[in-house]
Design an enzyme around this catalytic site. Structure first.
Site, PDB file in Angstrom:
ATOM      1  CE  LYS A  52      42.166  37.486  40.894  1.00  0.00           C
ATOM      2  NZ  LYS A  52      43.461  37.229  40.579  1.00  0.00           N
ATOM      3  NE  ARG A  90      47.381  39.717  34.459  1.00  0.00           N
ATOM      4  CZ  ARG A  90      46.819  39.826  35.194  1.00  0.00           C
ATOM      5  NH1 ARG A  90      45.493  40.285  35.097  1.00  0.00           N
ATOM      6  NH2 ARG A  90      47.399  40.458  36.434  1.00  0.00           N
ATOM      7  NE  ARG A 124      35.092  46.644  44.429  1.00  0.00           N
ATOM      8  CZ  ARG A 124      35.981  46.263  43.515  1.00  0.00           C
ATOM      9  NH1 ARG A 124      36.786  46.839  42.715  1.00  0.00           N
ATOM     10  NH2 ARG A 124      36.081  44.757  43.427  1.00  0.00           N
ATOM     11  NE  ARG A 142      39.090  51.550  42.095  1.00  0.00           N
ATOM     12  CZ  ARG A 142      39.945  50.804  41.665  1.00  0.00           C
ATOM     13  NH1 ARG A 142      41.430  50.667  41.950  1.00  0.00           N
ATOM     14  NH2 ARG A 142      39.784  49.307  41.080  1.00  0.00           N
ATOM     15  NE  ARG A 149      39.093  45.810  35.925  1.00  0.00           N
ATOM     16  CZ  ARG A 149      38.619  46.160  37.595  1.00  0.00           C
ATOM     17  NH1 ARG A 149      37.627  47.235  37.806  1.00  0.00           N
ATOM     18  NH2 ARG A 149      39.176  45.530  38.402  1.00  0.00           N
TER      19      ARG A 149
END
Ligand code: ZN
Length: 221
Positions: A13, A91, A130, A163, A174
């Site tokens: 995004k 949201r 990541r 992370r 999430r």
């Protein structure tokens, strides 16, 4: 051009928002930035948000809505012909209905709700792969963009880390939260005939080409 950009974490995004805003000269309004700006500038809305956070409470929906409405009156929105791209907002359906109210009141009807679609397993792979360098912040991906030596930064040889937010279990959570909140949101915009589904599984340039065709009013076959 007035756009809402929807998409799960890891759908790319941020990249698309940047490309859209540069190409169509509209301000990129993200809720993260809105919070930071209001709190750093100590605006009345920022102070209210701080009060909630100091008490360990979530900032309520209507305060977020007020921040967005305030932001839509700023000069850069006006000078862009009352154009904007909203990222991270709405949201929830509550927020979408509030935005609908603001749009009607201020004559800012949305043109499109762009929905970046990426399958769940791909998102998990993208995000959980990541890795980040703690010293220069360079980002890598174990499959798509690996460092020359596994686990080590190409630039300064620091050990890469993952992370907390990017760990598989957290990512799954999430995405689940996103799906629960956003499925109804997509239905909401479908009913208003604003939704545009974009295949987010392509490389970022092809994704942007598809978005551009929609924004430029060219039919996708
Ligand atoms: Zn580094």
């Amino acid at each position: 051009m007035r756009i809402v950009l929807l998409g799960p974490p890891g759908a790319g995004k941020g990249t698309q928002a940047k490309l859209i805003c540069e190409t169509y000269n509209i301000p990129h309004i993200s809720t993260g930035d809105l919070f930071r700006e209001n709190m750093n500038n100590d605006t009345p809305l920022g102070k209210k948000a701080k009060d909630f956070m100091a008490k360990g409470l979530l900032v309520p929906d209507d305060l977020v809505v007020d921040m967005v409405e305030d932001r839509l009156t700023h000069d850069d929105v006006v000078s862009a012909g009352y154009g904007f791209l909203l990222d991270g907002f709405p949201r929830t359906v509550f927020q979408a209905e509030a935005l609908d109210g603001i749009s009607k009141k201020r004559n800012l009807e949305l043109d499109f709700a762009i929905n970046l679609e990426v399958p769940l397993d791909v998102l998990v792979e993208r995000i959980s792969g990541r890795r980040i360098c703690p010293s220069c912040q360079a980002t890598y991906h174990v499959i798509f963009n690996p460092p020359k030596v596994e686990g080590v930064c190409d630039f300064d040889s620091a050990s890469l880390y993952q992370r907390e937010d990017d760990k598989v279990e957290t990512v799954k959570k999430r995405i689940q939260v996103y799906q629960e909140q956003t499925e109804p949101l997509i239905a909401f915009y479908k009913e208003k005939q604003k939704i545009v589904d974009i295949n987010g599984l392509q490389n970022m340039n092809d994704v942007f080409e598809d978005i551009k065709r929609v924004l430029d009013g060219v039919n996708i076959i």
